[in-house]
Design an enzyme around this catalytic site. Structure first.
Site, PDB file in Angstrom:
ATOM      1  CG  HIS A 140      20.289  -0.801  48.240  1.00  0.00           C
ATOM      2  ND1 HIS A 140      19.464  -1.850  47.896  1.00  0.00           N
ATOM      3  CD2 HIS A 140      20.569  -0.956  49.566  1.00  0.00           C
ATOM      4  CE1 HIS A 140      19.253  -2.607  48.985  1.00  0.00           C
ATOM      5  NE2 HIS A 140      19.919  -2.089  49.995  1.00  0.00           N
ATOM      6  CG  ASP A 177      22.733  -6.524  52.122  1.00  0.00           C
ATOM      7  OD1 ASP A 177      23.660  -5.860  52.614  1.00  0.00           O
ATOM      8  OD2 ASP A 177      21.529  -6.228  52.265  1.00  0.00           O
TER       9      ASP A 177
HETATM   10 ZN    ZN Z   1      21.465  -4.607  53.395  1.00  0.00          ZN
END
Ligand code: ZN
Length: 378
Positions: A140, A177
């Site tokens: 992220h 993910d």
């Molecule tokens: Zn994640």
């Protein structure tokens, strides 16, 4: 198969403190932060206790240098993390949900350095493939900020290191993910030489990224692929997406190296995801990635750990991936798999198929080595 294994105890020392999951405040009884050391540290424990460790080749982690970080991140972000990390009260990576204790900057440098070391070991042929169990995660983190429990973009930093120092050209990142790999995508959004493919739960986190129409910008158009699967997707949906989007996109792109951003929060047990995968699914997906790496880039495959918040189940998922990578059995079976593999919703559903079929139409615009040559006018 020589499979590299990278873990360092310092990854378990990254302290996210107490929260009720990721929030705190009135009405919320303090509990542990979801991104606690438990799931990763317990995976490392199971690797040792199961005997799997004896089948793996230890790859040593070293911290990323500031220069390594700055190939991807802005001066301001690196400086802000370093400064907050000196504060005895610690700091936050950028979004108010991602706390770290004093010294967190140094541990995050070890995490980015771990991914670099795993890439280096595979590219130089020291091992055939590798698993880097690093923490904090990285997918992220954007060039200018951390977020979503990620301080630095471990995989992007590893890619830039490899391009600078190891003669690596084209790199493909496949992110399974449950959350969108928005940071990795942002680091390379203009870059036709890095293909990012993210399979994630539609709208989970971040809420406004990872949509089908987000495909990279400028020269990088077509080199970002997003597969935002509906909540409730299971093994059938992921296998179908690998077969109909990931495999043809990788074949067209022709990478020199494949990296998997491996989050186990797409498992049936995760508190932050609503997908159904099991250790059986992760093993099958790893096998598919190994076959593609064998076909396209002499088997060069690096797995870098991202999220996964079930301390009970993540260890079994990780063990299954390692068994597949190495071709060795640990002798310990996932006691949950039989029940969860039999869930009726593991089968591909019409809405999931429709989404994947829609994304599959975009594969023709993935930059191939031939189109890259044309676009640079060579
Ligand atoms: Zn994640």
């Amino acid at each position: 198969m020589r499979t590299g294994w990278l873990w360092h105890e310092i990854y378990a020392w990254h302290d996210t403190g107490n929260a009720a999951g990721y929030l705190s405040g009135p009405g919320l009884q303090p509990f542990r932060h979801f991104e606690s050391p438990e799931s990763k540290a317990r995976l490392a424990s199971l690797v040792e206790v199961s005997g799997m460790l004896e089948h793996l080749t230890r790859v040593t982690a070293t911290p990323a240098s500031e220069q390594d970080l700055l190939r991807v991140h802005t001066d301001e972000h690196v400086e802000s993390m370093r400064r907050q990390s000196e504060d005895p009260r610690g700091g936050d990576m950028g979004d108010g949900l991602s706390p770290f204790a004093q010294g967190g900057y140094d541990i995050a440098r070890w995490a980015a350095g771990g991914t670099i070391s795993a890439i280096k070991a595979v590219v130089t042929g020291e091992v055939d493939n590798a698993y880097a169990l690093v923490r904090p995660p990285g997918h992220h983190a954007r060039p200018d900020t951390g977020m979503g429990f990620c301080m630095f973009a471990n995989i992007a930093i590893g890619i830039e290191y490899a391009r600078q120092n190891l003669g690596v050209g084209r790199v493909a990142v496949v992110d399974w993910d449950v959350h969108h790999g928005n940071g990795t995508e942002a680091c390379f959004e203009n870059d036709p030489e890095v293909l990012t493919i993210s399979l994630h739960q539609n709208g989970n986190f971040p809420a406004d990224t990872g949509k089908v129409e987000h495909r990279g910008t400028g020269d990088g158009f077509g080199a970002a692929i997003n597969i935002p699967l509906p909540a409730g997707s299971g093994d059938g949906a992921y296998q179908y997406a690998l077969e109909h989007v990931v495999a043809p996109a990788l074949r067209r792109f022709a990478p020199d190296l494949i990296i998997v951003a491996c989050g186990f929060d797409s498992s049936n047990a995760d508190p932050l995801g609503k997908m159904l995968l099991t250790s059986t699914s992760y093993s099958a997906m790893t096998n598919t990635m190994m076959e593609l790496a064998e076909e396209l880039c002499e088997g060069k495959l690096v797995i870098s750990h991202e999220g996964g918040y079930s301390p009970v189940y993540v260890p079994f998922c990780g063990l299954a991936v390692l068994e597949t990578l190495s071709g060795q059995r640990s002798g310990i079976n996932d006691p949950y798999a039989a029940t969860w593999d039999a869930l009726p919703d593991q089968a591909l559903a019409p809405a999931q198929k429709a989404l994947v079929d829609r994304v599959a139409t975009l594969v023709d615009e993935v930059p191939s080595p031939a189109t890259s040559t044309l676009s640079t006018g060579a």
